[in-house]
Design an enzyme around this catalytic site. Structure first.
Site, PDB file in Angstrom:
ATOM      1  N   SER A 135       0.475  -0.795  -0.112  1.00  0.00           N
ATOM      2  CA  SER A 135      -0.205  -0.453   0.107  1.00  0.00           C
ATOM      3  C   SER A 135       1.239   0.756  -0.005  1.00  0.00           C
ATOM      4  O   SER A 135       1.992   1.144   0.670  1.00  0.00           O
ATOM      5  CB  SER A 135      -0.975  -0.053   0.997  1.00  0.00           C
ATOM      6  OG  SER A 135      -1.670   1.456   1.314  1.00  0.00           O
ATOM      7  N   LYS A 163      -3.010   4.964  -2.215  1.00  0.00           N
ATOM      8  CA  LYS A 163      -3.735   5.908  -1.590  1.00  0.00           C
ATOM      9  C   LYS A 163      -3.896   7.000  -2.894  1.00  0.00           C
ATOM     10  O   LYS A 163      -3.481   7.564  -4.090  1.00  0.00           O
ATOM     11  CB  LYS A 163      -3.091   6.473  -0.249  1.00  0.00           C
ATOM     12  CG  LYS A 163      -2.748   5.956   0.787  1.00  0.00           C
ATOM     13  CD  LYS A 163      -4.285   5.070   0.899  1.00  0.00           C
ATOM     14  CE  LYS A 163      -3.809   3.988   1.830  1.00  0.00           C
ATOM     15  NZ  LYS A 163      -5.461   3.749   2.414  1.00  0.00           N
ATOM     16  N   ASP A 188      -7.448   3.469  -3.838  1.00  0.00           N
ATOM     17  CA  ASP A 188      -7.398   3.491  -1.966  1.00  0.00           C
ATOM     18  C   ASP A 188      -8.189   5.043  -1.424  1.00  0.00           C
ATOM     19  O   ASP A 188      -7.194   5.544  -0.992  1.00  0.00           O
ATOM     20  CB  ASP A 188      -7.367   2.604  -0.755  1.00  0.00           C
ATOM     21  CG  ASP A 188      -7.882   2.270   1.112  1.00  0.00           C
ATOM     22  OD1 ASP A 188      -8.352   2.763   0.984  1.00  0.00           O
ATOM     23  OD2 ASP A 188      -7.115   2.197   1.700  1.00  0.00           O
TER      24      ASP A 188
HETATM   25  O1  OSB Z   1      -7.052   2.260   4.353  1.00  0.00           O
HETATM   26  O2  OSB Z   1      -6.100   0.441   4.517  1.00  0.00           O
HETATM   27  C1  OSB Z   1      -5.653   1.841   4.972  1.00  0.00           C
HETATM   28  C2  OSB Z   1      -2.735   2.442   7.093  1.00  0.00           C
HETATM   29  C3  OSB Z   1      -2.892   2.690   8.282  1.00  0.00           C
HETATM   30  C4  OSB Z   1      -4.602   3.121   8.330  1.00  0.00           C
HETATM   31  C5  OSB Z   1      -5.431   2.436   7.305  1.00  0.00           C
HETATM   32  C6  OSB Z   1      -5.367   2.085   6.095  1.00  0.00           C
HETATM   33  C7  OSB Z   1      -3.462   1.841   5.533  1.00  0.00           C
HETATM   34  C8  OSB Z   1      -3.181   1.528   4.788  1.00  0.00           C
HETATM   35  C9  OSB Z   1      -1.413   0.440   4.917  1.00  0.00           C
HETATM   36  O3  OSB Z   1      -3.551   1.269   3.222  1.00  0.00           O
HETATM   37  C10 OSB Z   1      -1.340  -0.870   4.710  1.00  0.00           C
HETATM   38  C11 OSB Z   1      -0.728  -1.333   5.134  1.00  0.00           C
HETATM   39  O4  OSB Z   1      -0.185  -1.650   6.528  1.00  0.00           O
HETATM   40  O5  OSB Z   1       0.194  -2.011   4.837  1.00  0.00           O
HETATM   41 MG    MG Z   2      -7.892   0.900   2.863  1.00  0.00          MG
END
Ligand code: OSB
Ligand code: MG
Length: 369
Positions: A135, A163, A188
């Protein structure tokens, strides 16, 4: 399973690169590590509530309060045969899923260790390796993003998630697709849009995205059903799914075609397993989300993701993608083929590096009988 000593560690760890999302910029991550002791066996869990209430209403401070004043008093000094017995002691507590999940995780680890089996086996896992993705936060330019993606693909990651936020959506997706026409790519939004933005999601249809994660309201199920009717790209719900009941509603209303499971968000492995099983029965694929966990939470995620209906690559990346030095040994690494090994040793299957844990601890609290 006797529980005669419980320790909370408020930890603060610097991220290797700031994580930029529609919710803001994170430079360091604060979580709570939970240690439960009894019968000479130690169990470890991680509460993923962050320093701020931007992803969910919970924070380190609210979780600390709920753990100390409501959850731990219900189990300290008691002897349980199953995790179900322990968690029924906090059924009266509404919400606060991350606080519950962190403590429940420590109990599962301890129980698996007492039975001499891995947490994966304990939870019903069937895989020895899981498929993993990464991510990526919002970058300062398309070139910067392309370079990052290139690096992660070289390391083996099977799926790229970026993101997005208003003003930073179609363009980066278009740029990535041009450079990498065939990769598994998803976005996302962390609830940054409204139904007025349908045209943005329609414009994304041509980029063959695997899914669009949580485009609308963080508690919404109804409006997502309206958006899903307008677009072919699958919607995946993250924030909106806090319980099995939410999952049922979302699937019946056709608000999404895919579900992201995070044990912290749904209140623990027990509820996560119910959601996993329900989705399997409805042919809804699930994948394992992430909350920038340390190796302790990550070990739990890897174990849960070894269940059979986790058919899409998860947000479970190598330790070094998040932190210079993890608090577990060995650290989590990615194989060249984009998989991660599911630890086979007992419990979470990795050792906590106590010295490192103490280094990143800013506050500690003991409970005993
Ligand atoms: O929306 O998936 C999410 C991290 C913190 C809060 C929400 C999200 C995320 C990530 C990171 O997308 C995912 C990871 O830990 O690699
Ligand atoms: Mg998410």
């Amino acid at each position: 399973m006797l529980l005669d000593r419980i320790t909370l560690y408020h930890i603060k760890m610097e991220l290797v690169t700031p994580f930029v999302t529609s919710m803001g910029t994170e430079k360091e991550e604060e979580h709570i590590i939970i240690k439960v002791d009894g019968d000479g066996i130690t169990g470890w869990g991680e509460c993923v509530a962050a320093a701020n209430p931007f992803y969910t209403y919970e924070t380190v401070q609210t979780a600390w309060h709920i753990l100390s004043d409501f959850l731990i008093p219900g189990i300290i000094g008691k002897n349980f045969n199953t995790v179900d017995e322990a968690i029924s002691s906090w059924r009266k507590v509404r919400g606060h899923n991350m606080a519950k999940a962190g403590l429940e995780a420590a109990l599962w680890d301890k129980l698996a260790k007492s039975k001499n089996i891995s947490l994966s086996k304990m939870l019903g896992g069937v895989k020895e390796k899981i498929d993993v993705g990464v991510s990526i936060g919002i970058q300062s330019s398309d070139n910067e993003l392309i370079k990052k993606v290139e690096g992660y693909l070289e390391e083996g990651y099977k799926r790229i998630k970026i993101k997005i936020a208003p003003g930073n959506d179609i363009q980066p997706v278009k740029a990535l697709r041009k450079e990498f026409p065939n990769i598994l790519l998803q976005v996302d939004a962390n609830s940054a849009y409204t139904l007025k933005d349908v045209k943005i999601f329609k414009a994304m249809e041509e980029f063959n995205l695997l899914m669009i994660e949580q485009p609308l309201g963080y508690e919404d199920i109804y409006e997502h059903s309206k958006l899903q009717r307008e677009i072919k790209t699958p919607i995946c719900l993250d924030e909106s799914i806090r319980t099995l009941a939410d999952t049922r509603a979302a699937i019946e209303l056709e608000s999404c075609k895919i579900i992201n499971i995070k044990p912290g968000r749904v209140g623990g492995f027990t509820e996560a397993k119910l959601i996993h099983d329900y989705c399997a029965s409805k042919n809804i694929p699930v994948w394992h989300g992430g909350m920038l966990e340390s190796g302790i939470g990550r070990a739990g995620n890897v174990a849960l993701a070894s269940l059979p209906n986790f058919t899409l690559p998860g947000d479970i990346s190598a330790s070094k993608r998040y932190y210079k030095k993890d608090i577990v040994e060995p650290e989590f690494v990615i194989n060249k083929d984009g998989t991660m090994n599911v630890p086979s040793k007992t419990g979470i299957g990795v050792e906590v590096n106590i010295e490192r844990l103490e280094q990143v601890t800013v506050q500690k609290l003991f409970f005993s009988v």
